[in-house]
Scaffold this active site. Structure first.
Site, mmCIF file in Angstrom:
data_model
loop_
_atom_site.group_PDB
_atom_site.id
_atom_site.type_symbol
_atom_site.label_atom_id
_atom_site.label_comp_id
_atom_site.label_asym_id
_atom_site.label_seq_id
_atom_site.Cartn_x
_atom_site.Cartn_y
_atom_site.Cartn_z
ATOM 1 C CG ASP A 276 -13.109 -58.696 23.501
ATOM 2 O OD1 ASP A 276 -13.868 -59.526 23.828
ATOM 3 O OD2 ASP A 276 -13.197 -58.416 22.736
ATOM 4 C CD1 TRP A 277 -16.317 -63.717 26.635
ATOM 5 C CD2 TRP A 277 -15.700 -62.490 26.974
ATOM 6 N NE1 TRP A 277 -17.220 -63.384 27.807
ATOM 7 C CE2 TRP A 277 -17.055 -62.328 27.535
ATOM 8 C CE3 TRP A 277 -15.576 -60.409 27.159
ATOM 9 C CZ2 TRP A 277 -17.241 -61.272 28.628
ATOM 10 C CZ3 TRP A 277 -15.430 -59.625 28.373
ATOM 11 C CH2 TRP A 277 -16.777 -60.104 29.034
#
Ligand code: BGC
Length: 736
Positions: A276-277
């Site tokens: 995920d970012w």
């Protein structure tokens, strides 16, 4: 200025120019007769270490502060540069499960078709619609030039206040797994890679990067992991996105048990794990199972760039592991068709796509209560008062990375403000004037016929009550905006809307409440109103869909994929963990309910919810009969469903396990969507996935089915079980 058609040619050239750098004969990996594994291995062999590492990390693809839009990026959530030398296309990654996002308007003016929310999709209980919706958004992504859609959100709704429940598919592992799997299959049928996310137990947004989800292994396998496992099997997603939170002490993206043991070893997953970012905290995550660092600006350090190379050179990370990560990425690119049939920008038929969104919405709207046949509304009624919920502006959508902005940016956007990184995302985006959609108010006016339809915005109780009093029937809209990065503090409707509904119902008991919520809400006014419709976030054609259900143009066909509790005290964590802590304080979210998520726990505690999982009324009636349960290695359940009413309708009979060889407990083991004409009967047969009969034994690392009597119940919801049967199942041990 470049004309649209020449633009399309330029983009097509850009996307394929890399492919012509070598002669096709030299590119043995371009032979489509070889398997994706063979092709990936052949291509990986050609890469230098630097080139491999280049594929293992990438930035957010938006201009951001001092950061410029990466060269070659279309503008979206993420970008992994390709390799012109060998014809490897860049990964152009866009959000999300509900349509193609456009963060910060990075592609100026670009809009997309919004599917109804994940909960609306799940409410259809129709895998075919999940596929169709997936194919539609996958097609739009492709036609905009993207080859990765960050979709496939499949976290279980363990807490009704979770700010991202609207992106997911409810509280049951079978339902969420099947629907996510079909959505992914749909997306990838358009030759766009889909993710499956957020792996795993990203169960709340409060403190999501500091929350340590604590769960017992067997319970995890039987719940959230089972949803992911079913989705991975059905959908074969090219990539799995690990989550922000920790699971049992390790960050999800650096969690060797989750990534190496469960996903890659036990499930034999062949694709790649992307982060995920902003969820990567070290280079060693590559040894723990992470293959690619996404949105690297958010991590501060590009762990999978220079530090990874140095770690390989020092011998801390085997070169073979880097090659494995690269091959996983290339394998998915070959398997989904990114090399053989890359996207080409094309005009999009938004009207056709909105029609697909509308189909999902019509089947996903749930009629929760309908007293005295208040619905369907009578056409040509003298006066209908429509009140509140910006019903004159459009239908609400959820916020955060999954936000879809309508084509042409039509539909009001109302900023909610706030502070911090997510503040820019905090806007209520309404969908209304798509190519075929309109606002709920306009759609009600259209179907209302000769009747008079009045509108009051609901800001003042006195004027809303006066409008209600002056009407024959009232339709009051109530909205709960939910968004990524925050949970609802409780189950109330925001902005005093509970008081608005109460005031309106007191003035006119013929009140229909239309809820547009991100998840379950409490209904303190429930006894005072005549009907309640849960419309969720209804997507591109949502206004028309709501009106069609209100007037009975279509049957009310949705069924709840989440329990609506009577109060939050019915859940194991009445206070949201971490809510009072600072942003850097680590805390545990102890999932003491184990795999008894939602209705399963209600069955265990005996508590009565406001509306049970699986509930939803129809405008006709259905009856179930002639149950037959056959045992053996698993259960096969068959029964008749009859439409006993006077109009055509759609039903979703559900099969639950109520006892497993002496172990009481409720589990959904089958469901089917049936459309029946009045008087029509259909025999339905479902064979159970044996894992649903089993307990996961973490010591033996196997699903264990105990031999004995298995009790089954068929019904219209988890709390309305009309047929009961039993059959013997043999002992069985299944690989994980
Ligand atoms: C979200 C992901 C999303 C990513 C890229 C993150 O904040 O959790 O679901 O795909 O951003 O936008």
């Amino acid at each position: 200025m470049i004309a649209k058609s020449s633009m399309a040619v330029l983009v097509a050239l850009a996307l394929t120019s890399a492919a012509s750098a070598q002669t096709p004969s030299a590119k043995s990996w371009m032979n489509p007769k070889l398997s994706p594994d063979e092709r990936a291995a052949l291509l990986d062999k050609e890469l230098t270490l630097d080139e491999r590492i280049g594929l293992l990390h990438g930035p957010m693809a938006i201009a951001w502060g001092k950061v410029k839009l990466p060269e070659g990026a279309l503008g979206s959530a993420g970008f992994i540069p390709g390799l012109a030398r060998l014809g490897i296309p860049a990964l152009q990654e866009t959000d999300a499960s509900l349509g193609v996002a456009n963060p910060g308007d990075v592609r100026p003016g670009d809009g997309a078709t919004a599917l109804p929310s994940g909960l609306a999709i799940a409410s259809t209980f129709d895998p075919k619609l999940a596929f169709e919706g997936g194919a539609m958004i996958g097609g739009e992504a492709r036609d905009k030039g993207f080859n990765v859609l960050l979709a496939g959100g499949a976290n279980l709704a363990r807490d009704p206040r979770n700010g991202r429940n609207f992106e997911y598919l409810g509280e049951d592992p079978l339902l969420a797994g099947v629907m996510a799997g079909e959505a992914i299959r749909g997306i990838q049928s358009r030759k766009v890679i889909s993710t499956l996310k957020h792996f795993s137990l990203n169960g709340q947004e409060t403190g999501r990067t500091m929350a340590n989800s604590v769960i017992e292994e067997g319970a995890h396998r039987e719940s959230d992991l089972l949803a992911f496992q079913i989705a991975a099997e059905k959908g074969q997603p090219g990539s799995v996105m690990c989550a922000y939170n920790l699971v049992n002490g390790d960050y999800s993206c650096g969690n060797p048990h989750l990534l190496n043991d469960v996903l890659k070893r036990d499930w034999r997953y062949k694709g790649w794990v992307m982060s995920d970012w902003g969820a990567v905290h070290g280079t060693d995550y590559i040894l723990k199972g992470l293959d690619q660092q996404s949105g690297e600006q958010l991590d501060g350090t590009t762990w999978f760039g220079a530090p990874l190379k140095a770690a390989v050179e020092r011998g801390e990370v085997p070169a073979a592991r880097v090659s494995d990560a690269t091959r996983r990425i290339l394998r998915s690119m070959f398997a989904v068709g990114l090399f053989d049939d890359p996207p080409v920008k094309r005009e999009i038929d938004y009207a056709a796509n909105a029609r697909i969104a509308g189909k999902v919405a019509r089947d996903g709207i749930v009629l929760l209560k309908n007293e005295g046949g208040l619905l369907p509304l009578v056409k040509n009624a003298k006066t209908i008062a429509v009140i509140g919920g910006y019903a004159d502006q459009g239908v609400l959508s959820g916020g955060g990375s999954s936000q879809v902005v309508p084509p042409g940016h039509k539909g009001a956007k109302i900023a909610l403000g706030g502070e911090g990184m997510m503040a820019a995302w905090r806007s209520m985006q309404f969908h209304s004037a798509g190519p075929i959609g309109s606002t709920p108010l306009a759609a009600i006016r259209k179907l209302g016929g000769t009747g008079k339809v009045t509108f009051d915005d609901g800001r003042y109780l006195a004027s809303a009550a006066a409008a209600a009093k002056a009407a024959d029937v009232v339709v009051v809209f109530a909205n709960q905006w939910m968004g990524e990065g925050e949970d609802a503090p409780d189950l109330s409707l925001p902005n005093g809307q509970d008081a608005l509904i109460a005031a309106v119902a007191a003035a006119n008991p013929k009140t229909v409440v239309v809820l547009q919520t991100g998840g379950p809400v409490a209904m303190p006014w429930l006894n005072a109103v005549g009907a309640v419709l849960e419309a969720w976030y209804a997507g591109a054609d949502g206004g028309e869909a709501i009106a069609d259900v209100l007037f009975g143009e279509v049957d009310a066909a949705g069924r709840l994929p989440v329990t609506f509790p009577a109060s939050i005290d019915q859940y194991p964590r009445a206070a949201t963990p971490g809510r009072s802590l600072g942003p850097k304080e680590r805390f545990d979210v102890v999932y003491s309910e184990g795999s008894d998520v939602g209705y399963r726990r209600f069955a265990a505690t005996g508590d009565k919810p406001l509306f049970p999982f699986g509930h939803g009324l129809s405008y006709t009636r259905f009856a179930y009969a002639n149950l037959k349960v056959v045992g053996g290695e698993t259960l096969t359940v068959s029964f008749d469903v009859t439409n006993t009413g006077a109009r055509a309708g759609k039903d979703t009979p559900q099969v639950y396990l109520t006892d497993r060889a002496g172990k009481a407990g409720q589990r959904l083991i089958g469901f089917e969507r049936v459309a029946l004409a009045p008087g029509e009967t259909r025999r339905v047969t479902m064979t159970t996935d044996a894992r649903l009969l089993a307990s996961f034994d973490p010591v033996a690392k196997a699903w264990k089915v105990a031999s004995g009597d298995y009790a089954v119940a068929v019904g219209a919801s988890s709390a309305d079980l009309s047929l009961k049967g039993v059959a013997k199942v043999r002992a069985l041990s299944l690989k994980p």
